[in-house]
Design a protein around this motif. Sequence first.
Motif, short mmCIF file in Angstrom:
data_model
loop_
_atom_site.label_atom_id
_atom_site.label_comp_id
_atom_site.label_asym_id
_atom_site.label_seq_id
_atom_site.Cartn_x
_atom_site.Cartn_y
_atom_site.Cartn_z
N SER A 185 0.93 -1.14 -0.02
CA SER A 185 -0.07 0.02 -0.08
C SER A 185 0.78 1.23 -0.02
O SER A 185 0.43 2.26 0.51
CB SER A 185 -1.11 0.09 1.20
OG SER A 185 -1.91 -1.17 1.13
N GLY A 199 -0.91 1.80 4.54
CA GLY A 199 -1.58 0.99 4.93
C GLY A 199 -1.21 0.20 6.37
O GLY A 199 -1.89 0.37 7.30
N HIS A 212 -3.58 -3.27 6.92
CA HIS A 212 -4.40 -2.78 5.71
C HIS A 212 -3.39 -3.03 4.62
O HIS A 212 -2.89 -2.12 4.00
CB HIS A 212 -4.64 -1.35 5.76
CG HIS A 212 -5.40 -1.20 7.21
ND1 HIS A 212 -6.69 -1.73 7.47
CD2 HIS A 212 -5.12 -0.19 8.19
CE1 HIS A 212 -7.00 -1.10 8.72
NE2 HIS A 212 -6.12 -0.33 9.21
N MET A 235 -5.79 3.33 2.06
CA MET A 235 -5.23 2.11 2.59
C MET A 235 -4.66 1.15 1.77
O MET A 235 -3.77 0.64 2.02
CB MET A 235 -6.20 1.57 3.73
CG MET A 235 -6.73 2.36 4.70
SD MET A 235 -7.51 1.33 6.18
CE MET A 235 -8.94 0.59 5.33
#
Lengths: 336, 458
Positions: A102, A106, A110, B236
């Motif tokens: 990410s 994240g 995540h 995210m």
Amino acid sequence: MATRKTAAKSNVSTDELLSYYRDMLLIRRFEEKAGQLYGMGLIGGFCHLYIGQEAVVVGLEAAAEEGDKRITSYRDHGHMLACGMDPNGVMAELTGREGGYSKGKGGSMHMFSKEKHFYGGHGIVGAQVPLGAGLAFADKYKENGRVTFTYFGDGAANQGQVYEAFNMAALWKLPVIFVIENNQYAMGTAQKRSTSTEEIHKRGEPFGIPGELVDGMNVLAVKDAGDKAVAHCREGKGPYILEIKTYRYRGHSMSDPAKYRTREEVQKMREERDPIEQVRGMLLKAEVGEDKLKEIDKEIKEIVNASADFSKESPEPALEELWTDIYADEIPQEVN
Amino acid sequence: MATEILMPALSPTMEEGTLAKWLVKEGDTVSSGDILAEIETDKATMEFEAVDEGTVGKILVAEGTEAVKVNTPIAVLLDEGESADDIETSSGGDATKSEQAPEPDKPAAQQPQAAPEIKAADTSPDWPEGTAMKQQTVREALRDAMAEEMRRDGDVYLMGEEVAEYQGAYKISQGLLDEFGPKRVIDTPITEHGFTGIAVGAAFGGLKPIVEFMTFNFAMQAIDQIINSAAKTLYMSGGQMGAPMVFRGANGAAARVGAQHSQDYAAWYMQIPGLKVAMPYSASDAKGLLKSAIRDPNPVVFLENEILYGQSFDVPDLDDYTVPFGKARIWREGTDVTIVSFGIGMRYALEAADKLADDGIDAEVIDLRTLRPMDTASILQSVKKTNRCVTVEEGWPQPSVGSYISSVIMQEAFDYLDAPVINCTGKDVPMPYAANLEKHALVTTEEVIEAVKKVTYK
């Protein structure tokens, strides 16, 4: 632990066993390394390790086909490695670097991969359960024959939205497998202190969803149960519940004082039930030499060390990244 | 090669700790997972496990030592064939630089800001001159918008309570089941949390759901899925996936339905990065904005109003009429004061402007139409002309959409103001049931008139 074992088929090939061994070992060594990097301050925030539960994802991935989807909670590193995501990208996300899945935005909880059909990595307990049913809803709508593995824990099994999702998944016959990874502790609360019934897999019965209890320390039992559940979904019979009894060796997260269970309990599980040792035993019995296993150990160690190196060398995201990916300009294309 | 064992960080905030107890001694063989020591943090005493295997060659920090900094070497682990003599004592205090977490490299003040740059207001007309118009209610406009987009894109579907066989609790989805069938017009059980999550998951999976909340009061049950799952996932995931979908339904007070069914959520949703928020007043905007919302690749919260559903407006008679997000509409040009509103607030704003005209006060009335993105350029342009501003909404005052607008004006047009901005809002009370109290709890036209007179010193 009193676990009814799902009978494992005996006709498993040595190659299959070797691949389970390899995949489980990768998760174990990766997580140990993540724990180490956390201790060094390279990984921040929350970090939930999967050590002890490896057979669950490796067994179920063996039952999945290309295009099937998976979604889980925040204890997600094992799921990502098992579905073929790049250890470098996962570790670099843990260290919050540009090379992470990410882009470092994240973190441990995540991560996503459209390419590998991994839909996160969700930090709110239970929220991924309706989301997983929704992925299955999209597959049914598109009539593409795919199945979604929706993972959650024994703790999440007490969330109200889980039962709202059970109801709609059964009502609309969604091709979703609800995988309850029962590691017996919701953070630090033992199942018997948080959950009114022992048999969580029976909680789908009032909705008409079949469920079964599976020995989650035995990768072959998990694979067999996965095959059965997948077949049920692909035949259009709707959802299926697998309660996979497993055990987390490490704390809930890195900052877990471990006061809610004894060291002996953990040690006993590690010594007697370890999923990797079980397969190792089978391989040695099948006359796969120690040398072969050492070779795999070495190969895994190299992959994990390389991921750790990558995660340290990859730069932090550029400050401009703070302001990107808030809104999409166009709908990202589906990967099939 | 000998491996240094470093003092671990065992919580997100730990910087140092006490090495309470060693559970191994020099010469012990350890393997991965063995407990080496007990370490006391500010929160708890925790066990520290070995990651590598080897022999404990040397213990560098004695048990009982307090304030051991994270990353200080506390012991040395030897590989097979090494002896304690091989140990090169390293710096002893600091860990190797390259192994440390990077320092944040710049103070926050220097970070690049994607600060809303103030653009010139877009004053282009919403439809070409000479376009034929037809009279339509907001209800019909919303239905037409959904039907047109469902015809256009097979991945668009509608789900919610009573949207199919009942034809919509407020008849917004009338006729859609007949045209599109039960696969695309889906009645859900009364479980907002669950079906909203399912819709967000379906959006992750490539569909473009329209979720109807019978009213937004019930969306509070589902707000975690709207914000944590729908709005934040694109960020995210580093841009890999998001939730292209619309959450729509009646918002704000209806009539005599009491505190739990009368809340205006405009200010709540407007705060969330990752969401877009529309709150139309007229039928043409309801239609044009809903079509844009369905096509938008982001999650859109679309706030309707039950009282406006039956109101008729002119709607351009075009095959494909859309209204862009982030473009306000000037309903009435004026020079003395700017009245800014949106949704049903426009009723009070326009009524007040009419009455003020009788008193010789010439008000400019701006309908924001979308709250995120918000067309602050049009507000500022108008305020620079009128030097006065009053905002109007039914929602609560702390904080309101108007309080945000006031802060934008104060920061961007302070020198143009001849009076403080006044926010006309609903009263700071839960909605009462009694008819007289309810009327008083909402914003009133008289209050808007009074506010305008105050800022114009009339």
